[in-house]
Design a protein around this motif. Sequence first.
Motif, PDB file in Angstrom:
ATOM      1  N   ILE A  22       0.847  -1.192   0.000  1.00  0.00           N
ATOM      2  CA  ILE A  22       0.000   0.000   0.000  1.00  0.00           C
ATOM      3  C   ILE A  22       0.881   1.240   0.000  1.00  0.00           C
ATOM      4  CG2 ILE A  22      -1.891   1.191   1.191  1.00  0.00           C
ATOM      5  CD1 ILE A  22      -2.278  -1.475   2.767  1.00  0.00           C
ATOM      6  N   GLU A  23       0.471   2.235  -0.795  1.00  0.00           N
ATOM      7  CA  GLU A  23       1.170   3.518  -0.838  1.00  0.00           C
ATOM      8  C   GLU A  23       0.357   4.539  -0.046  1.00  0.00           C
ATOM      9  OE1 GLU A  23       3.396   5.474  -4.478  1.00  0.00           O
ATOM     10  OE2 GLU A  23       1.296   6.134  -4.446  1.00  0.00           O
ATOM     11  N   LEU A  24       1.001   5.197   0.909  1.00  0.00           N
ATOM     12  CA  LEU A  24       0.311   6.102   1.819  1.00  0.00           C
ATOM     13  C   LEU A  24       0.968   7.471   1.864  1.00  0.00           C
ATOM     14  CD1 LEU A  24       0.176   3.677   4.904  1.00  0.00           C
ATOM     15  CD2 LEU A  24      -1.628   3.992   3.208  1.00  0.00           C
ATOM     16  N   MET A  25       0.175   8.474   2.259  1.00  0.00           N
ATOM     17  CA  MET A  25       0.718   9.806   2.509  1.00  0.00           C
ATOM     18  C   MET A  25      -0.162  10.516   3.538  1.00  0.00           C
ATOM     19  SD  MET A  25       3.332  11.526   1.723  1.00  0.00           S
ATOM     20  CE  MET A  25       3.940  13.154   2.156  1.00  0.00           C
ATOM     21  N   ASN A  83       9.254   5.970  -1.137  1.00  0.00           N
ATOM     22  CA  ASN A  83       9.568   5.863  -2.550  1.00  0.00           C
ATOM     23  C   ASN A  83      10.053   7.197  -3.094  1.00  0.00           C
ATOM     24  OD1 ASN A  83       7.270   7.462  -3.049  1.00  0.00           O
ATOM     25  ND2 ASN A  83       5.980   5.689  -3.510  1.00  0.00           N
ATOM     26  N   ASN A  84      10.349   7.235  -4.398  1.00  0.00           N
ATOM     27  CA  ASN A  84      10.919   8.448  -4.983  1.00  0.00           C
ATOM     28  C   ASN A  84       9.917   9.586  -5.110  1.00  0.00           C
ATOM     29  OD1 ASN A  84       9.354   7.399  -7.020  1.00  0.00           O
ATOM     30  ND2 ASN A  84      11.030   7.076  -8.469  1.00  0.00           N
ATOM     31  N   LEU A  85       8.646   9.334  -4.778  1.00  0.00           N
ATOM     32  CA  LEU A  85       7.633  10.396  -4.761  1.00  0.00           C
ATOM     33  C   LEU A  85       7.429  10.953  -3.358  1.00  0.00           C
ATOM     34  CD1 LEU A  85       4.916   8.799  -7.109  1.00  0.00           C
ATOM     35  CD2 LEU A  85       6.607  10.560  -7.694  1.00  0.00           C
ATOM     36  N   GLY A  86       8.209  10.449  -2.407  1.00  0.00           N
ATOM     37  CA  GLY A  86       8.079  10.904  -1.032  1.00  0.00           C
ATOM     38  C   GLY A  86       6.904  10.279  -0.306  1.00  0.00           C
ATOM     39  N   ARG A  87       6.354   9.197  -0.879  1.00  0.00           N
ATOM     40  CA  ARG A  87       5.227   8.507  -0.261  1.00  0.00           C
ATOM     41  C   ARG A  87       5.707   7.258   0.453  1.00  0.00           C
ATOM     42  NH1 ARG A  87       1.300   9.072  -5.579  1.00  0.00           N
ATOM     43  NH2 ARG A  87       0.743  11.281  -5.289  1.00  0.00           N
ATOM     44  N   LEU A  88       4.955   6.853   1.461  1.00  0.00           N
ATOM     45  CA  LEU A  88       5.327   5.705   2.268  1.00  0.00           C
ATOM     46  C   LEU A  88       4.730   4.434   1.669  1.00  0.00           C
ATOM     47  CD1 LEU A  88       6.830   5.029   4.944  1.00  0.00           C
ATOM     48  CD2 LEU A  88       4.576   5.069   6.056  1.00  0.00           C
ATOM     49  N   GLU A  89       5.581   3.453   1.391  1.00  0.00           N
ATOM     50  CA  GLU A  89       5.126   2.157   0.899  1.00  0.00           C
ATOM     51  C   GLU A  89       5.163   1.168   2.055  1.00  0.00           C
ATOM     52  OE1 GLU A  89       7.328   0.892  -2.496  1.00  0.00           O
ATOM     53  OE2 GLU A  89       6.657   2.575  -3.754  1.00  0.00           O
ATOM     54  N   VAL A  90       4.008   0.576   2.359  1.00  0.00           N
ATOM     55  CA  VAL A  90       3.883  -0.325   3.504  1.00  0.00           C
ATOM     56  C   VAL A  90       3.490  -1.718   3.013  1.00  0.00           C
ATOM     57  CG1 VAL A  90       2.625  -0.804   5.641  1.00  0.00           C
ATOM     58  CG2 VAL A  90       3.232   1.548   5.051  1.00  0.00           C
ATOM     59  N   GLN A  91       4.213  -2.715   3.510  1.00  0.00           N
ATOM     60  CA  GLN A  91       3.867  -4.099   3.228  1.00  0.00           C
ATOM     61  C   GLN A  91       3.237  -4.709   4.479  1.00  0.00           C
ATOM     62  OE1 GLN A  91       6.993  -2.994   1.768  1.00  0.00           O
ATOM     63  NE2 GLN A  91       5.640  -2.798  -0.002  1.00  0.00           N
ATOM     64  N   LEU A  92       2.088  -5.364   4.288  1.00  0.00           N
ATOM     65  CA  LEU A  92       1.403  -6.045   5.369  1.00  0.00           C
ATOM     66  C   LEU A  92       1.444  -7.548   5.128  1.00  0.00           C
ATOM     67  CD1 LEU A  92      -1.756  -3.738   5.566  1.00  0.00           C
ATOM     68  CD2 LEU A  92       0.362  -3.543   6.899  1.00  0.00           C
ATOM     69  N   SER A  93       1.181  -8.320   6.153  1.00  0.00           N
ATOM     70  CA  SER A  93       1.167  -9.772   5.982  1.00  0.00           C
ATOM     71  C   SER A  93       0.044 -10.169   5.033  1.00  0.00           C
ATOM     72  CB  SER A  93       0.997 -10.468   7.334  1.00  0.00           C
ATOM     73  OG  SER A  93      -0.199 -10.039   7.961  1.00  0.00           O
ATOM     74  N   THR A 101      -3.803  11.529   3.263  1.00  0.00           N
ATOM     75  CA  THR A 101      -4.045  12.368   2.083  1.00  0.00           C
ATOM     76  C   THR A 101      -3.890  11.564   0.797  1.00  0.00           C
ATOM     77  OG1 THR A 101      -1.719  13.062   2.060  1.00  0.00           O
ATOM     78  CG2 THR A 101      -3.267  14.442   3.294  1.00  0.00           C
ATOM     79  N   HIS A 102      -3.413  10.336   0.942  1.00  0.00           N
ATOM     80  CA  HIS A 102      -3.251   9.453  -0.228  1.00  0.00           C
ATOM     81  C   HIS A 102      -3.252   8.011   0.242  1.00  0.00           C
ATOM     82  CE1 HIS A 102      -1.794   8.020  -4.156  1.00  0.00           C
ATOM     83  NE2 HIS A 102      -0.995   7.226  -3.464  1.00  0.00           N
ATOM     84  N   LEU A 103      -3.973   7.151  -0.502  1.00  0.00           N
ATOM     85  CA  LEU A 103      -4.010   5.727  -0.202  1.00  0.00           C
ATOM     86  C   LEU A 103      -4.278   4.967  -1.497  1.00  0.00           C
ATOM     87  CD1 LEU A 103      -4.233   3.221   1.681  1.00  0.00           C
ATOM     88  CD2 LEU A 103      -6.658   3.798   1.958  1.00  0.00           C
ATOM     89  N   SER A 104      -3.380   4.058  -1.862  1.00  0.00           N
ATOM     90  CA  SER A 104      -3.582   3.261  -3.071  1.00  0.00           C
ATOM     91  C   SER A 104      -2.786   1.970  -2.968  1.00  0.00           C
ATOM     92  CB  SER A 104      -3.155   4.035  -4.325  1.00  0.00           C
ATOM     93  OG  SER A 104      -1.754   4.264  -4.325  1.00  0.00           O
ATOM     94  N   TYR A 105      -3.248   0.957  -3.733  1.00  0.00           N
ATOM     95  CA  TYR A 105      -2.492  -0.282  -3.826  1.00  0.00           C
ATOM     96  C   TYR A 105      -1.265  -0.075  -4.714  1.00  0.00           C
ATOM     97  CZ  TYR A 105      -6.179  -3.198  -1.765  1.00  0.00           C
ATOM     98  OH  TYR A 105      -7.083  -3.776  -0.920  1.00  0.00           O
ATOM     99  N   ILE A 106      -0.215  -0.818  -4.445  1.00  0.00           N
ATOM    100  CA  ILE A 106       0.953  -0.870  -5.315  1.00  0.00           C
ATOM    101  C   ILE A 106       0.789  -2.101  -6.201  1.00  0.00           C
ATOM    102  CG2 ILE A 106       3.476  -1.014  -5.452  1.00  0.00           C
ATOM    103  CD1 ILE A 106       3.514   0.056  -2.531  1.00  0.00           C
ATOM    104  N   ASN A 107       0.480  -1.872  -7.459  1.00  0.00           N
ATOM    105  CA  ASN A 107       0.214  -2.988  -8.365  1.00  0.00           C
ATOM    106  C   ASN A 107       1.475  -3.794  -8.636  1.00  0.00           C
ATOM    107  OD1 ASN A 107      -2.521  -2.310  -8.702  1.00  0.00           O
ATOM    108  ND2 ASN A 107      -2.001  -0.805 -10.269  1.00  0.00           N
ATOM    109  N   LYS A 108       1.286  -5.086  -8.833  1.00  0.00           N
ATOM    110  CA  LYS A 108       2.410  -5.946  -9.183  1.00  0.00           C
ATOM    111  C   LYS A 108       2.900  -5.633 -10.594  1.00  0.00           C
ATOM    112  CE  LYS A 108       1.785 -10.078  -6.338  1.00  0.00           C
ATOM    113  NZ  LYS A 108       1.659 -11.549  -6.366  1.00  0.00           N
ATOM    114  N   SER A 109       4.162  -5.914 -10.860  1.00  0.00           N
ATOM    115  CA  SER A 109       4.721  -5.753 -12.200  1.00  0.00           C
ATOM    116  C   SER A 109       5.608  -6.942 -12.516  1.00  0.00           C
ATOM    117  CB  SER A 109       5.536  -4.459 -12.292  1.00  0.00           C
ATOM    118  OG  SER A 109       6.730  -4.565 -11.552  1.00  0.00           O
TER     119      SER A 109
END
Length: 300
Positions: free
Chosen positions: A223-226, A249-259, A279-287
């Motif tokens: 999850i990407e958070l701000m 990440n390089n956008l200054g947003r926090l990437e959190v991994q959960l179980s 102020t921001h919440l989104s999934y980090i899609n797989k690539s």
Amino acid sequence: MAENILEISGLNKRYGKIQAVNNLELKVEKGTVFGLLGPNGSGKSTTLGILLGVVQKDSGIYKWFGKEPTAAQRRNLGAILESPTFYPYLSGIQNLKIVCKIKEVPEKRILEVLTQVGLGNRADSPFKSYSLGMKQRLAIASALLSDPEVLILDEPTNGLDPQGIAEIRELIINIAEKGKTIILASHLLDEVQKVCTHFAVLKQGEKIFQGTVAESLMGNEGIELMAQDLDNLKSVASKFPAFVDMKLNNLGRLEVQLSNDTPIHEFHQYLIKNGIILTHLSYINKSLEKQFLQLLSGNE
């Protein structure tokens, strides 16, 4: 049960001390767009050369359409293994007429394939006036002249600009929608992700993974958070019971991994209860890129 249009078993090819293809096992189903992924020197081009009969294998078996390869069967294959080479001062039509003579196929499909690849309005223009993307599309048109059941492309977007890459990507998708089986080799992971249905990863001539693109992209990478107070967000997030890891990440947003299988709404409710307003919440899609790099690093 899906029909296998290509089956490879125990395929080997060595150049001196280099094992270019190493006991390769592979199956390609009819109607798929199959990507061969791998870094330079992984054996992609050598494998395609063997399958087309232009490179001699050392050992192993491969079958097209369930049978040992023959000259007649290879007429059902259209291929581009190298950069397109045509006569620069001849038009698209004139160049394809020469290809027809070489392949011993009728000329009646020339205008049809030129239109199919988007060159109908430039059919009479000299090859030298074509952009790199147009030259590659003409090469694909030449491979389609015999109306092959299988189209084989080696690095089809290599050297193209973003517009040219997008054009070839769209063309490959359109050809596949007409029922063709397409096998392409590439190191451009994003392109394989966008056009392929199935893929295999090669390393030093050996297959280290094979699967479908859809299955490989299921789920997410976190999850990407701000929030306005980033330090407080870090502190609170790290205390969540299912917390695993975090990074900026390089956008200054926090990437959190959960179980695994942790519902995002539970994590969001936890943050709200602890005074965090996001102020921001989104999934980090797989690539495919991340998985590709993990596969390579995991097989050192």
